[in-house]
Write a protein that holds these residues in place. Structure first.
Motif, PDB file in Angstrom:
ATOM      1  N   ASP A   3      99.810  20.514  68.396  1.00 48.19           N
ATOM      2  CA  ASP A   3      99.040  19.363  68.884  1.00 48.19           C
ATOM      3  C   ASP A   3      98.915  18.230  67.876  1.00 48.19           C
ATOM      4  OD1 ASP A   3      98.243  20.545  71.436  1.00 48.19           O
ATOM      5  OD2 ASP A   3      97.048  21.908  70.214  1.00 48.19           O
ATOM      6  N   ILE A   4      98.759  18.572  66.614  1.00 44.41           N
ATOM      7  CA  ILE A   4      98.507  17.569  65.580  1.00 44.41           C
ATOM      8  C   ILE A   4      99.582  17.666  64.507  1.00 44.41           C
ATOM      9  CG2 ILE A   4      96.903  16.799  63.783  1.00 44.41           C
ATOM     10  CD1 ILE A   4      94.637  18.019  65.492  1.00 44.41           C
ATOM     11  N   CYS A   5     100.113  16.516  64.109  1.00 48.79           N
ATOM     12  CA  CYS A   5     101.053  16.455  62.993  1.00 48.79           C
ATOM     13  C   CYS A   5     100.574  15.384  62.031  1.00 48.79           C
ATOM     14  CB  CYS A   5     102.458  16.115  63.481  1.00 48.79           C
ATOM     15  SG  CYS A   5     103.619  15.840  62.116  1.00 48.79           S
ATOM     16  N   LEU A   6     100.453  15.760  60.764  1.00 46.63           N
ATOM     17  CA  LEU A   6     100.120  14.806  59.713  1.00 46.63           C
ATOM     18  C   LEU A   6     101.343  14.740  58.799  1.00 46.63           C
ATOM     19  CD1 LEU A   6      98.009  12.987  58.382  1.00 46.63           C
ATOM     20  CD2 LEU A   6      97.208  14.993  57.128  1.00 46.63           C
ATOM     21  N   PRO A   7     102.217  13.737  59.013  1.00 46.81           N
ATOM     22  CA  PRO A   7     103.480  13.681  58.282  1.00 46.81           C
ATOM     23  C   PRO A   7     103.338  13.125  56.867  1.00 46.81           C
ATOM     24  CG  PRO A   7     103.380  11.845  59.795  1.00 46.81           C
ATOM     25  CD  PRO A   7     102.120  12.668  60.005  1.00 46.81           C
ATOM     26  N   VAL A   8     102.467  13.770  56.087  1.00 50.03           N
ATOM     27  CA  VAL A   8     102.193  13.341  54.719  1.00 50.03           C
ATOM     28  C   VAL A   8     102.403  14.538  53.796  1.00 50.03           C
ATOM     29  CG1 VAL A   8     100.379  12.501  53.174  1.00 50.03           C
ATOM     30  CG2 VAL A   8     100.478  11.670  55.522  1.00 50.03           C
ATOM     31  N   TYR A  17     100.922  20.721  60.306  1.00 47.46           N
ATOM     32  CA  TYR A  17     100.934  20.868  61.764  1.00 47.46           C
ATOM     33  C   TYR A  17      99.779  21.772  62.169  1.00 47.46           C
ATOM     34  CZ  TYR A  17     105.607  18.884  61.814  1.00 47.46           C
ATOM     35  OH  TYR A  17     106.680  18.050  61.681  1.00 47.46           O
ATOM     36  N   ILE A  18      99.043  21.352  63.197  1.00 48.71           N
ATOM     37  CA  ILE A  18      97.902  22.138  63.677  1.00 48.71           C
ATOM     38  C   ILE A  18      98.036  22.362  65.177  1.00 48.71           C
ATOM     39  CG2 ILE A  18      95.408  22.151  64.077  1.00 48.71           C
ATOM     40  CD1 ILE A  18      95.088  20.531  61.506  1.00 48.71           C
ATOM     41  N   GLU A  19      97.936  23.622  65.559  1.00 47.63           N
ATOM     42  CA  GLU A  19      97.806  23.981  66.977  1.00 47.63           C
ATOM     43  C   GLU A  19      96.305  24.126  67.220  1.00 47.63           C
ATOM     44  OE1 GLU A  19      98.382  24.471  70.760  1.00 47.63           O
ATOM     45  OE2 GLU A  19     100.053  24.036  69.408  1.00 47.63           O
ATOM     46  N   LEU A  20      95.755  23.291  68.058  1.00 49.38           N
ATOM     47  CA  LEU A  20      94.315  23.251  68.306  1.00 49.38           C
ATOM     48  C   LEU A  20      93.960  24.092  69.528  1.00 49.38           C
ATOM     49  CD1 LEU A  20      91.736  21.960  67.226  1.00 49.38           C
ATOM     50  CD2 LEU A  20      92.164  20.014  68.706  1.00 49.38           C
ATOM     51  N   ALA A  51     101.407  25.033  58.484  1.00 50.64           N
ATOM     52  CA  ALA A  51     101.144  25.109  59.922  1.00 50.64           C
ATOM     53  C   ALA A  51     100.008  26.077  60.167  1.00 50.64           C
ATOM     54  CB  ALA A  51     102.407  25.552  60.665  1.00 50.64           C
ATOM     55  N   ALA A  52      99.053  25.682  61.005  1.00 52.06           N
ATOM     56  CA  ALA A  52      97.861  26.489  61.222  1.00 52.06           C
ATOM     57  C   ALA A  52      97.396  26.410  62.663  1.00 52.06           C
ATOM     58  CB  ALA A  52      96.738  26.003  60.304  1.00 52.06           C
ATOM     59  N   VAL A  53      96.665  27.435  63.069  1.00 49.32           N
ATOM     60  CA  VAL A  53      95.942  27.422  64.340  1.00 49.32           C
ATOM     61  C   VAL A  53      94.489  27.168  63.981  1.00 49.32           C
ATOM     62  CG1 VAL A  53      95.233  28.745  66.367  1.00 49.32           C
ATOM     63  CG2 VAL A  53      97.530  29.055  65.418  1.00 49.32           C
ATOM     64  N   TYR A  58      86.005  21.146  64.279  1.00 49.69           N
ATOM     65  CA  TYR A  58      85.441  21.290  62.942  1.00 49.69           C
ATOM     66  C   TYR A  58      86.400  22.039  62.023  1.00 49.69           C
ATOM     67  CZ  TYR A  58      82.057  21.979  59.236  1.00 49.69           C
ATOM     68  OH  TYR A  58      81.429  21.969  58.011  1.00 49.69           O
ATOM     69  N   GLU A  59      87.001  23.102  62.554  1.00 49.40           N
ATOM     70  CA  GLU A  59      87.975  23.856  61.759  1.00 49.40           C
ATOM     71  C   GLU A  59      89.208  22.996  61.468  1.00 49.40           C
ATOM     72  OE1 GLU A  59      90.533  27.949  62.085  1.00 49.40           O
ATOM     73  OE2 GLU A  59      88.576  27.899  63.054  1.00 49.40           O
ATOM     74  N   ALA A  60      89.629  22.195  62.431  1.00 46.65           N
ATOM     75  CA  ALA A  60      90.762  21.293  62.207  1.00 46.65           C
ATOM     76  C   ALA A  60      90.431  20.285  61.110  1.00 46.65           C
ATOM     77  CB  ALA A  60      91.130  20.576  63.499  1.00 46.65           C
ATOM     78  N   ARG A  61      89.231  19.768  61.134  1.00 46.51           N
ATOM     79  CA  ARG A  61      88.809  18.815  60.100  1.00 46.51           C
ATOM     80  C   ARG A  61      88.847  19.453  58.719  1.00 46.51           C
ATOM     81  NH1 ARG A  61      82.716  16.515  59.214  1.00 46.51           N
ATOM     82  NH2 ARG A  61      83.119  15.748  57.120  1.00 46.51           N
ATOM     83  N   ARG A  62      88.308  20.676  58.604  1.00 50.02           N
ATOM     84  CA  ARG A  62      88.321  21.376  57.313  1.00 50.02           C
ATOM     85  C   ARG A  62      89.750  21.633  56.843  1.00 50.02           C
ATOM     86  NH1 ARG A  62      84.478  25.349  59.476  1.00 50.02           N
ATOM     87  NH2 ARG A  62      86.226  26.760  59.216  1.00 50.02           N
ATOM     88  N   THR A  63      90.626  21.978  57.768  1.00 49.33           N
ATOM     89  CA  THR A  63      92.021  22.241  57.422  1.00 49.33           C
ATOM     90  C   THR A  63      92.709  20.972  56.929  1.00 49.33           C
ATOM     91  OG1 THR A  63      92.132  24.067  58.999  1.00 49.33           O
ATOM     92  CG2 THR A  63      94.229  23.082  58.330  1.00 49.33           C
TER      93      THR A  63
END
Length: 73
Positions: A3-8, A17-20, A51-53, A58-63
């Motif tokens: 769902d989320i990609c931060l290309p940095v 990459y985050i699967e939310l 890459a994380a689930v 809130y967990e996505a923000r911490r990641t």
């Protein structure tokens, strides 16, 4: 694709990459990644990405914060 990609780049990683998934709620269990989503996460990790689930925003923000500070993994 997650769902989320931060290309940095950060630390040893090329991108994040985050699967939310949803958190557990009354009457609804916590979301779970599909086999295809697990495959994507594994492939992305295999080529040098983090890459994380994450369960909930809130967990996505911490990641994301940990990744940007070089402490994710």
């Amino acid at each position: 694709v997650p769902d989320i990609c931060l290309p940095v780049p950060s630390g040893a990683y090329h991108a994040l990459y985050i699967e939310l998934k949803r958190t557990a709620q009354p009457g609804k269990p916590r979301g779970t990644p599909s086999e295809a989503q697990k495959w994507w996460l594994g492939e992305l990790q295999a080529v040098g990405n983090c890459a994380a689930v994450c369960y909930g925003w809130y967990e996505a923000r911490r990641t994301i914060e940990a990744y940007l500070h070089g402490t994710a993994g």
